[in-house]
Design a protein around this motif. Structure first.
Motif, PDB file in Angstrom:
ATOM      1  N   PRO A  75       0.774  -1.338  -0.004  1.00  8.13           N
ATOM      2  CA  PRO A  75      -0.026   0.022   0.020  1.00  8.13           C
ATOM      3  C   PRO A  75       0.869   1.274  -0.097  1.00  8.13           C
ATOM      4  O   PRO A  75       1.954   1.312   0.504  1.00  8.13           O
ATOM      5  CB  PRO A  75      -0.873  -0.089   1.354  1.00  8.13           C
ATOM      6  N   THR A 104       0.557   5.441   0.238  1.00  4.19           N
ATOM      7  CA  THR A 104      -0.314   6.750   0.357  1.00  4.19           C
ATOM      8  C   THR A 104       0.276   8.001  -0.413  1.00  4.19           C
ATOM      9  O   THR A 104       1.471   8.463  -0.431  1.00  4.19           O
ATOM     10  CB  THR A 104      -0.525   7.120   2.111  1.00  4.19           C
ATOM     11  N   CYS A 105      -0.723   8.592  -0.993  1.00  7.52           N
ATOM     12  CA  CYS A 105      -0.119   9.664  -1.857  1.00  7.52           C
ATOM     13  C   CYS A 105      -1.230  11.043  -2.003  1.00  7.52           C
ATOM     14  O   CYS A 105      -2.300  10.844  -1.532  1.00  7.52           O
ATOM     15  CB  CYS A 105      -0.296   9.246  -3.483  1.00  7.52           C
ATOM     16  N   ASN A 163      -3.288  13.258  -4.556  1.00  4.42           N
ATOM     17  CA  ASN A 163      -3.735  12.736  -5.803  1.00  4.42           C
ATOM     18  C   ASN A 163      -4.703  13.744  -6.499  1.00  4.42           C
ATOM     19  O   ASN A 163      -5.239  14.553  -5.776  1.00  4.42           O
ATOM     20  CB  ASN A 163      -4.472  11.685  -5.451  1.00  4.42           C
ATOM     21  N   PRO A 194       3.675  10.365  -4.055  1.00  2.52           N
ATOM     22  CA  PRO A 194       3.876   9.381  -2.822  1.00  2.52           C
ATOM     23  C   PRO A 194       4.005  10.380  -1.766  1.00  2.52           C
ATOM     24  O   PRO A 194       4.961  11.172  -1.851  1.00  2.52           O
ATOM     25  CB  PRO A 194       4.636   8.311  -3.158  1.00  2.52           C
ATOM     26  N   ASP A 241       4.545   8.909   4.790  1.00  5.97           N
ATOM     27  CA  ASP A 241       3.450   8.186   5.579  1.00  5.97           C
ATOM     28  C   ASP A 241       2.096   8.753   5.445  1.00  5.97           C
ATOM     29  O   ASP A 241       2.112   9.882   4.962  1.00  5.97           O
ATOM     30  CB  ASP A 241       3.770   8.009   6.945  1.00  5.97           C
ATOM     31  N   VAL A 242       0.868   8.229   6.070  1.00  6.27           N
ATOM     32  CA  VAL A 242      -0.337   8.705   6.234  1.00  6.27           C
ATOM     33  C   VAL A 242      -0.034  10.233   6.926  1.00  6.27           C
ATOM     34  O   VAL A 242       0.243  10.157   8.252  1.00  6.27           O
ATOM     35  CB  VAL A 242      -1.307   7.791   6.718  1.00  6.27           C
ATOM     36  N   VAL A 252      -5.948  13.107  -0.519  1.00  6.38           N
ATOM     37  CA  VAL A 252      -4.933  12.020  -0.107  1.00  6.38           C
ATOM     38  C   VAL A 252      -5.762  10.669  -0.425  1.00  6.38           C
ATOM     39  O   VAL A 252      -6.909  10.411   0.036  1.00  6.38           O
ATOM     40  CB  VAL A 252      -4.801  12.042   1.279  1.00  6.38           C
ATOM     41  N   VAL A 253      -4.914   9.877  -0.866  1.00 10.95           N
ATOM     42  CA  VAL A 253      -5.605   8.410  -1.384  1.00 10.95           C
ATOM     43  C   VAL A 253      -4.405   7.475  -0.972  1.00 10.95           C
ATOM     44  O   VAL A 253      -3.232   7.509  -0.959  1.00 10.95           O
ATOM     45  CB  VAL A 253      -5.974   8.065  -2.801  1.00 10.95           C
ATOM     46  N   THR A 254      -5.046   6.172  -0.796  1.00 14.02           N
ATOM     47  CA  THR A 254      -4.283   5.153  -0.312  1.00 14.02           C
ATOM     48  C   THR A 254      -4.467   3.836  -1.242  1.00 14.02           C
ATOM     49  O   THR A 254      -5.902   3.566  -1.324  1.00 14.02           O
ATOM     50  CB  THR A 254      -4.150   4.470   1.019  1.00 14.02           C
ATOM     51  N   THR A 309      -3.323  -0.249  -3.156  1.00 14.58           N
ATOM     52  CA  THR A 309      -2.509  -1.240  -3.241  1.00 14.58           C
ATOM     53  C   THR A 309      -2.497  -1.731  -4.426  1.00 14.58           C
ATOM     54  O   THR A 309      -3.817  -2.266  -4.904  1.00 14.58           O
ATOM     55  CB  THR A 309      -2.679  -2.438  -2.100  1.00 14.58           C
TER      56      THR A 309
END
Length: 173
Positions: free
Chosen positions: A10, A12-13, A15, A76, A79-80, A105-107, A109
């Motif tokens: 996974p 987190t970016c 976006n 990216p 971290d969150v 913000v999206v995460t 995988t």
């Protein structure tokens, strides 16, 4: 270079989702918004990335007019972010004039992926994509997600380097 099978955890970016040709006004605006918010948050942690798709399934994706291409542009994060951090960064970056309200913000995988480093113009990526398709067929793999590109050089670099990534799954049967 030979394609390789990799596992992607996974990520987190920041976006921005949009539609339009690479380098077009919508695309450039989205990039500006991402970098404006990332700068307030301490700078981008990684190179710009893009996940691409088309909704016209009647023809191969590269035959669909570029102004109909859809994308998620991503930066990216390490971290969150804590709650409120991105909202505060958008407010602070608003003065830049960038369309910062589009930054989310999206995460996501991707899991198993086939990767290949493409060295050369974006217009010549089809040859690299064909190599990836052959590798997938040879190894009993099928597409399982959006085409993903990681831009290792700036868009204006005369000798661009792009990591091409395709999420995959084992073919049924």
């Amino acid at each position: 270079m030979t394609p390789q099978l990799v596992h992607c955890d996974p990520v987190t970016c920041l976006n921005v989702t949009g539609m339009g040709e690479p380098g077009g006004a919508e695309h450039v605006s989205a990039i500006g918004a991402l970098y404006a918010v990332a700068a307030v948050m301490g700078g981008p942690a990684s190179p710009l990335e893009g996940r691409w798709w088309v909704e016209d399934t009647s023809r191969p994706p590269l035959e669909v007019p570029r102004d109909q291409w859809r994308w998620h542009l991503l930066l990216p994060l390490p971290d969150v972010p804590e709650p409120g951090v991105v909202e505060a960064a958008r407010e602070q970056a608003r003065a830049s004039g960038a369309a910062v309200d589009r930054v989310q913000v999206v995460t996501f995988t991707e899991g198993e992926c086939v990767e290949l480093l493409h060295e050369g113009p974006y217009s010549e990526e089809k040859a690299s994509l064909d190599v990836m398709e052959a590798f997938m067929a040879e190894h009993g793999l099928v597409r399982n997600g959006l085409h993903h590109e990681i831009y290792l050089t700036d868009f204006t670099d005369p000798e661009p380097r792009t990591m091409l990534r395709q999420p995959v799954a084992r073919a049924a049967g």
